[in-house]
Every structure is written in C-alpha cells, then in structure tokens.
Scaffold this motif. Structure first.
Motif, PDB file in Angstrom:
ATOM      1  N   ILE A 103     -27.965  14.977 -15.650  1.00  0.00           N
ATOM      2  CA  ILE A 103     -28.259  15.406 -14.289  1.00  0.00           C
ATOM      3  C   ILE A 103     -29.747  15.257 -14.041  1.00  0.00           C
ATOM      4  CG2 ILE A 103     -28.210  17.330 -12.665  1.00  0.00           C
ATOM      5  CD1 ILE A 103     -25.863  18.488 -14.226  1.00  0.00           C
ATOM      6  N   ASP A 104     -30.090  14.482 -13.025  1.00  0.00           N
ATOM      7  CA  ASP A 104     -31.487  14.382 -12.584  1.00  0.00           C
ATOM      8  C   ASP A 104     -31.725  15.474 -11.559  1.00  0.00           C
ATOM      9  OD1 ASP A 104     -32.012  12.210 -14.192  1.00  0.00           O
ATOM     10  OD2 ASP A 104     -31.671  10.741 -12.606  1.00  0.00           O
ATOM     11  N   ARG A 105     -32.816  16.194 -11.747  1.00  0.00           N
ATOM     12  CA  ARG A 105     -33.142  17.324 -10.879  1.00  0.00           C
ATOM     13  C   ARG A 105     -34.284  16.965  -9.934  1.00  0.00           C
ATOM     14  NH1 ARG A 105     -29.063  20.729 -12.033  1.00  0.00           N
ATOM     15  NH2 ARG A 105     -28.812  21.008 -14.248  1.00  0.00           N
ATOM     16  N   PRO A 106     -34.286  17.568  -8.758  1.00  0.00           N
ATOM     17  CA  PRO A 106     -35.437  17.369  -7.869  1.00  0.00           C
ATOM     18  C   PRO A 106     -36.649  18.090  -8.445  1.00  0.00           C
ATOM     19  CG  PRO A 106     -33.929  18.971  -6.924  1.00  0.00           C
ATOM     20  CD  PRO A 106     -33.281  18.436  -8.176  1.00  0.00           C
ATOM     21  N   SER A 107     -37.811  17.500  -8.274  1.00  0.00           N
ATOM     22  CA  SER A 107     -39.010  18.205  -8.737  1.00  0.00           C
ATOM     23  C   SER A 107     -39.327  19.290  -7.722  1.00  0.00           C
ATOM     24  CB  SER A 107     -40.192  17.246  -8.883  1.00  0.00           C
ATOM     25  OG  SER A 107     -40.491  16.669  -7.638  1.00  0.00           O
ATOM     26  N   ARG A 108     -39.645  20.454  -8.236  1.00  0.00           N
ATOM     27  CA  ARG A 108     -39.922  21.592  -7.363  1.00  0.00           C
ATOM     28  C   ARG A 108     -41.186  22.287  -7.805  1.00  0.00           C
ATOM     29  NH1 ARG A 108     -34.037  24.278  -6.844  1.00  0.00           N
ATOM     30  NH2 ARG A 108     -33.113  22.586  -5.705  1.00  0.00           N
ATOM     31  N   GLU A 109     -42.024  22.542  -6.834  1.00  0.00           N
ATOM     32  CA  GLU A 109     -43.183  23.370  -7.094  1.00  0.00           C
ATOM     33  C   GLU A 109     -42.795  24.797  -6.762  1.00  0.00           C
ATOM     34  OE1 GLU A 109     -46.853  22.065  -5.424  1.00  0.00           O
ATOM     35  OE2 GLU A 109     -46.324  19.974  -5.675  1.00  0.00           O
ATOM     36  N   SER A 110     -43.181  25.689  -7.610  1.00  0.00           N
ATOM     37  CA  SER A 110     -42.819  27.082  -7.435  1.00  0.00           C
ATOM     38  C   SER A 110     -43.690  27.726  -6.350  1.00  0.00           C
ATOM     39  CB  SER A 110     -43.000  27.814  -8.767  1.00  0.00           C
ATOM     40  OG  SER A 110     -42.569  29.131  -8.666  1.00  0.00           O
ATOM     41  N   THR A 111     -43.038  28.310  -5.343  1.00  0.00           N
ATOM     42  CA  THR A 111     -43.759  29.026  -4.294  1.00  0.00           C
ATOM     43  C   THR A 111     -43.938  30.478  -4.721  1.00  0.00           C
ATOM     44  OG1 THR A 111     -41.764  29.719  -3.128  1.00  0.00           O
ATOM     45  CG2 THR A 111     -42.705  27.556  -2.528  1.00  0.00           C
ATOM     46  N   ALA A 112     -44.743  31.193  -3.977  1.00  0.00           N
ATOM     47  CA  ALA A 112     -44.961  32.611  -4.275  1.00  0.00           C
ATOM     48  C   ALA A 112     -43.641  33.381  -4.170  1.00  0.00           C
ATOM     49  CB  ALA A 112     -46.009  33.196  -3.329  1.00  0.00           C
ATOM     50  N   ASP A 113     -42.830  33.066  -3.166  1.00  0.00           N
ATOM     51  CA  ASP A 113     -41.533  33.734  -3.005  1.00  0.00           C
ATOM     52  C   ASP A 113     -40.625  33.467  -4.204  1.00  0.00           C
ATOM     53  OD1 ASP A 113     -42.228  34.808  -0.574  1.00  0.00           O
ATOM     54  OD2 ASP A 113     -41.179  33.281   0.610  1.00  0.00           O
ATOM     55  N   GLN A 114     -40.628  32.219  -4.696  1.00  0.00           N
ATOM     56  CA  GLN A 114     -39.792  31.881  -5.845  1.00  0.00           C
ATOM     57  C   GLN A 114     -40.274  32.599  -7.101  1.00  0.00           C
ATOM     58  OE1 GLN A 114     -40.315  27.670  -5.494  1.00  0.00           O
ATOM     59  NE2 GLN A 114     -38.295  27.369  -4.591  1.00  0.00           N
ATOM     60  N   ARG A 115     -41.582  32.667  -7.283  1.00  0.00           N
ATOM     61  CA  ARG A 115     -42.106  33.378  -8.453  1.00  0.00           C
ATOM     62  C   ARG A 115     -41.756  34.856  -8.387  1.00  0.00           C
ATOM     63  NH1 ARG A 115     -46.386  29.830  -7.324  1.00  0.00           N
ATOM     64  NH2 ARG A 115     -47.579  31.480  -6.316  1.00  0.00           N
ATOM     65  N   LEU A 116     -41.828  35.451  -7.187  1.00  0.00           N
ATOM     66  CA  LEU A 116     -41.458  36.855  -7.017  1.00  0.00           C
ATOM     67  C   LEU A 116     -39.970  37.042  -7.302  1.00  0.00           C
ATOM     68  CD1 LEU A 116     -42.217  39.732  -6.218  1.00  0.00           C
ATOM     69  CD2 LEU A 116     -41.779  39.104  -3.826  1.00  0.00           C
ATOM     70  N   GLU A 117     -39.144  36.124  -6.818  1.00  0.00           N
ATOM     71  CA  GLU A 117     -37.701  36.184  -7.069  1.00  0.00           C
ATOM     72  C   GLU A 117     -37.412  36.107  -8.563  1.00  0.00           C
ATOM     73  OE1 GLU A 117     -33.872  33.339  -6.389  1.00  0.00           O
ATOM     74  OE2 GLU A 117     -35.401  33.355  -4.824  1.00  0.00           O
ATOM     75  N   GLU A 118     -38.102  35.208  -9.273  1.00  0.00           N
ATOM     76  CA  GLU A 118     -37.913  35.082 -10.718  1.00  0.00           C
ATOM     77  C   GLU A 118     -38.338  36.363 -11.430  1.00  0.00           C
ATOM     78  OE1 GLU A 118     -39.887  31.542 -12.053  1.00  0.00           O
ATOM     79  OE2 GLU A 118     -38.749  30.284 -10.666  1.00  0.00           O
ATOM     80  N   LEU A 119     -39.440  36.956 -10.974  1.00  0.00           N
ATOM     81  CA  LEU A 119     -39.904  38.222 -11.564  1.00  0.00           C
ATOM     82  C   LEU A 119     -38.862  39.311 -11.385  1.00  0.00           C
ATOM     83  CD1 LEU A 119     -42.134  39.926 -12.899  1.00  0.00           C
ATOM     84  CD2 LEU A 119     -43.046  40.314 -10.603  1.00  0.00           C
ATOM     85  N   TRP A 120     -38.302  39.438 -10.167  1.00  0.00           N
ATOM     86  CA  TRP A 120     -37.281  40.449  -9.917  1.00  0.00           C
ATOM     87  C   TRP A 120     -36.042  40.197 -10.756  1.00  0.00           C
ATOM     88  CZ3 TRP A 120     -38.054  45.056  -8.429  1.00  0.00           C
ATOM     89  CH2 TRP A 120     -39.034  45.360  -7.502  1.00  0.00           C
TER      90      TRP A 120
END
Length: 127
Positions: A103-120
């Motif tokens: 599976i080839d994945r899209p490259s994604r830069e982590s946004t502040a919202d995504q980092r907060l979501e990962e933290l939660w």
C-alpha cells in the motif's frame, strides 16, 4: 473508537486488504470518499444503512485503507471523520506463489490538530 493514526504504516494483513476490496459496498465507500466524511454523510451518499456503514468502516480501518480522525467542536461535542489512507495498492505474487499486498500512502505533514489528536489518543490508551 478512534484508532491511533501513528500506527498506520505497515499495520495491515494482505488477506484483510483483499477481502475488504472484494466487497462491493466497501468499494462504493472508497469511491465516495473524495474528502473526509462522517459515517452519517457516507450512509446517505452510499445508500447504506448506518449500522452496516459502521461495520464497513471498521473493516476498512482494520485493513488500513481508511483512517479516522476526531473533529472537536465547540460545546464539547465531537465527530469522527473518515478518509482514504492510500494512493495505490499493488497485489504481488512471490516466487513462492504467495500473494502480498503493498500500500502506497499519501505523504502527510502533521498539523497541530493532528498532533493534539494523537496526544489525546495516547492519553486515552494510558487510562
């Protein structure tokens, strides 16, 4: 339950991917997901009952073909959105005559919202 997006890279089984893609309603969901959508939006767009939609989305998520993200809204309410998590899938036959999927994945830069979501997500796992 929203799954940890940081564990997405190689967290899939070839059998799950092929089984999921072999199901017509899940292919319809993939074809409909041109942008992140909720289960309710997908249910209406695909004409699939909501209870079935949740099962199909779980199957797509477990096969690492779709990711879940939580959108936090004012007033404390939140909703889960689903989006495609691949750009290409290749099925290969090895010299030992076993099938594998890549599976080839899209490259994604982590946004502040995504980092907060990962933290939660990590905090919820720890409790």
């Amino acid at each position: 339950m929203v799954r940890d997006p940081s564990g997405r890279d190689d967290d899939y089984e070839c059998e799950d991917v092929l089984s999921t893609l072999g199901d017509e309603p899940t292919r319809t969901i993939i074809e409909t997901l041109s942008e992140p959508m909720t289960a309710n939006e997908l249910s209406e767009a695909c004409d699939i009952p909501l209870s079935t939609m949740y099962r199909k989305l779980d199957k797509l998520t477990e096969a690492s073909l779709v990711t879940e993200s939580t959108e936090i809204r004012q007033g404390g309410q939140h909703t889960t959105r689903y989006e495609i998590d691949f750009t290409e899938i290749a099925v290969l036959l090895s010299e030992e005559h076993t099938l594998t999927a890549t599976i080839d994945r899209p490259s994604r830069e982590s946004t502040a919202d995504q980092r907060l979501e990962e933290l939660w997500a990590q905090i919820r796992e720890g409790t």
